[in-house]
Design an enzyme around this catalytic site. Structure first.
Site, PDB file in Angstrom:
ATOM      1  N   THR A  12     -11.432  -4.144  -3.184  1.00  0.00           N
ATOM      2  CA  THR A  12     -12.227  -5.372  -3.143  1.00  0.00           C
ATOM      3  C   THR A  12     -13.449  -5.298  -4.049  1.00  0.00           C
ATOM      4  O   THR A  12     -13.860  -6.295  -4.640  1.00  0.00           O
ATOM      5  CB  THR A  12     -12.668  -5.647  -1.684  1.00  0.00           C
ATOM      6  N   ASP A  56      -4.847  -2.508  -5.022  1.00  0.00           N
ATOM      7  CA  ASP A  56      -5.305  -2.708  -3.654  1.00  0.00           C
ATOM      8  C   ASP A  56      -4.988  -1.381  -2.969  1.00  0.00           C
ATOM      9  O   ASP A  56      -3.902  -0.827  -3.170  1.00  0.00           O
ATOM     10  CB  ASP A  56      -4.506  -3.843  -3.007  1.00  0.00           C
ATOM     11  N   SER A  57      -5.896  -0.856  -2.167  1.00  0.00           N
ATOM     12  CA  SER A  57      -5.673   0.517  -1.690  1.00  0.00           C
ATOM     13  C   SER A  57      -4.495   0.623  -0.725  1.00  0.00           C
ATOM     14  O   SER A  57      -4.053   1.724  -0.410  1.00  0.00           O
ATOM     15  CB  SER A  57      -6.942   1.102  -1.074  1.00  0.00           C
ATOM     16  N   SER A  58      -3.958  -0.503  -0.266  1.00  0.00           N
ATOM     17  CA  SER A  58      -2.727  -0.440   0.542  1.00  0.00           C
ATOM     18  C   SER A  58      -1.583   0.138  -0.281  1.00  0.00           C
ATOM     19  O   SER A  58      -0.605   0.637   0.269  1.00  0.00           O
ATOM     20  CB  SER A  58      -2.324  -1.834   1.022  1.00  0.00           C
ATOM     21  N   THR A  88     -11.233  -0.130   0.654  1.00  0.00           N
ATOM     22  CA  THR A  88     -11.637   0.494   1.920  1.00  0.00           C
ATOM     23  C   THR A  88     -10.455   0.788   2.844  1.00  0.00           C
ATOM     24  O   THR A  88     -10.544   1.674   3.693  1.00  0.00           O
ATOM     25  CB  THR A  88     -12.629  -0.408   2.682  1.00  0.00           C
ATOM     26  N   ASP A  89      -9.355   0.047   2.674  1.00  0.00           N
ATOM     27  CA  ASP A  89      -8.267   0.143   3.664  1.00  0.00           C
ATOM     28  C   ASP A  89      -7.725   1.570   3.816  1.00  0.00           C
ATOM     29  O   ASP A  89      -7.468   2.021   4.926  1.00  0.00           O
ATOM     30  CB  ASP A  89      -7.119  -0.801   3.300  1.00  0.00           C
TER      31      ASP A  89
HETATM   32  N1  ASP Z   1      -7.506  -4.529   0.668  1.00  0.00           N
HETATM   33  C1  ASP Z   1      -8.687  -3.933   0.084  1.00  0.00           C
HETATM   34  C2  ASP Z   1      -8.340  -2.525  -0.337  1.00  0.00           C
HETATM   35  O1  ASP Z   1      -8.335  -1.641   0.459  1.00  0.00           O
HETATM   36  C3  ASP Z   1      -9.804  -3.933   1.059  1.00  0.00           C
HETATM   37  C4  ASP Z   1     -11.107  -3.393   0.546  1.00  0.00           C
HETATM   38  O2  ASP Z   1     -11.239  -2.842  -0.519  1.00  0.00           O
HETATM   39  O3  ASP Z   1     -12.103  -3.533   1.291  1.00  0.00           O
HETATM   40  O4  ASP Z   1      -8.048  -2.326  -1.487  1.00  0.00           O
END
Ligand code: ASP
Length: 348
Positions: A12, A56-58, A88-89
């Protein structure tokens, strides 16, 4: 002035305004954006930005952990510290994996990200990035997550909130530092026991099973276990699970053990340590040869097993090394945990 390698991996923090769900920012323009939004960064350190990947970290997987470990290994001598921008994920998984793969670290490797894209006026990106870069100039010889005015040990942190700026907590270990008017450091930096080594490699033949009341033996019997080397069971409380028919977990545990699968029990409760000796189910599991994860997070437990399986090449060696701390991810049995109020402080 300290030289910091700033590695972009996505999340994000790099997304465009109002584009929370889609990576709206051109991956090639993120560097320009950072300098435009936070020109003072140049005053803290000499920054060398580079994009390693943009996800996206997913979508971040062990393949990405390998790339990060290798990249830091290649540039280790050239920089005083490393900052990784990351979603953050799955940040806690990446931080844990890096803490194992970067052996005998003698420099800070700090992950950060944000809940709100940097271009949004109320973004937390600015503060997190400034803090992370400053932390990377200080002698923290470990992998940390810097978020919302805290620096956490990376393999002790876990994502706790989807929407709050205080997205992370470190339930069983004090924050390495609290960043306010002054920087309060709570933990002595670990001293490397030998030469630094970047050792990528994670075995993905692991499974995580979260139990719940009513988890049916029918479903467990149908689980394909052929490829599985280790299974982590997120159990209740101090390591408990059902013993009574028709929901007893024991037949499934025995089936796994008969196949030579390493079984490790973690807890659905984040605070305190798994203690298999406390209740009947834990004791039965212990007698069968199941391990408890102590006060490790599920993220650290999984990545540690993946790492040990790959590095040792054997389930037995993994079982032998699992209980020992590799990078400060687990306390000695009976270790104390910090005051809860100190590990997750509300901002509003
Ligand atoms: N979906 C995002 C990620 O983990 C969420 C974030 O960065 O806060 O890439």
């Amino acid at each position: 002035m300290k030289n910091i390698l700033l590695i972009q991996t996505g999340g994000t923090i790099a997304m465009d305004i109002g584009a929370g769900q889609t990576p709206g920012l051109d991956p090639e323009r993120w560097e320009e954006l950072i300098y435009r939004e936070i020109p003072e960064l140049e005053e803290i350190a000499s920054l060398h930005p580079e994009k390693l990947f943009f996800e996206d970290s997913s979508d971040v997987s062990p393949l990405h952990w390998d790339r990060l470990i290798s990249r830091i290994g290649e540039r280790y001598e050239d920089f005083d510290g490393f900052v990784i921008l990351h979603g953050t994920d799955t940040m806690a998984y990446t931080a844990s994996a890096l803490s194992f793969g970067l052996r005998n670290l003698g420099k800070p490797v700090i992950l950060t990200g944000s809940q709100v894209p940097m271009r949004n006026i109320r973004s937390d990106a600015r503060r997190n990035l400034v803090n992370a870069i400053e932390m990377a100039t200080l002698p923290f010889n470990e992998v940390g997550i810097c978020f919302n005015d805290f620096l956490f040990r990376g393999n002790r942190a876990t994502k706790m909130s989807i929407g709050d700026f205080d997205a992370f907590a470190s339930p069983n270990f004090p924050p390495l530092a609290e960043i306010g008017l002054n920087i309060e450091r709570n933990v002595e930096p670990p001293q490397p026991a030998g030469d630094f080594e970047a050792a990528p490699g994670f075995d993905d033949r692991v499974l995580l099973l979260k139990i719940f009341p009513g988890l049916s033996q029918r479903h467990l019997e149908a689980l394909p276990l052929e490829e599985v080397q280790a299974l982590v069971i997120e159990s209740f409380g101090s390591g408990n699970f059902p013993l009574k028919e028709p929901y007893s977990l024991l037949p499934f545990l025995q089936r796994c053990l008969d196949r030579g699968i390493l079984l490790v029990i973690t807890s659905q409760a984040a605070y305190d340590a798994v203690d298999l000796s406390k209740y009947e189910s834990g004791r039965r599991a212990q007698e069968m040869g199941v391990l408890g994860a102590g006060d490790m997070t599920t993220e650290a437990t999984l990545t540690k097993i993946m790492y040990l399986l790959e590095q040792t090449g054997s389930v037995e060696a993994t079982r032998g090394r699992f209980p020992q701390s590799l990078a400060g991810e687990v306390s000695a049995a009976g270790g104390s945990r910090p005051d809860r109020s100190g590990t997750r402080v509300k901002t509003d």
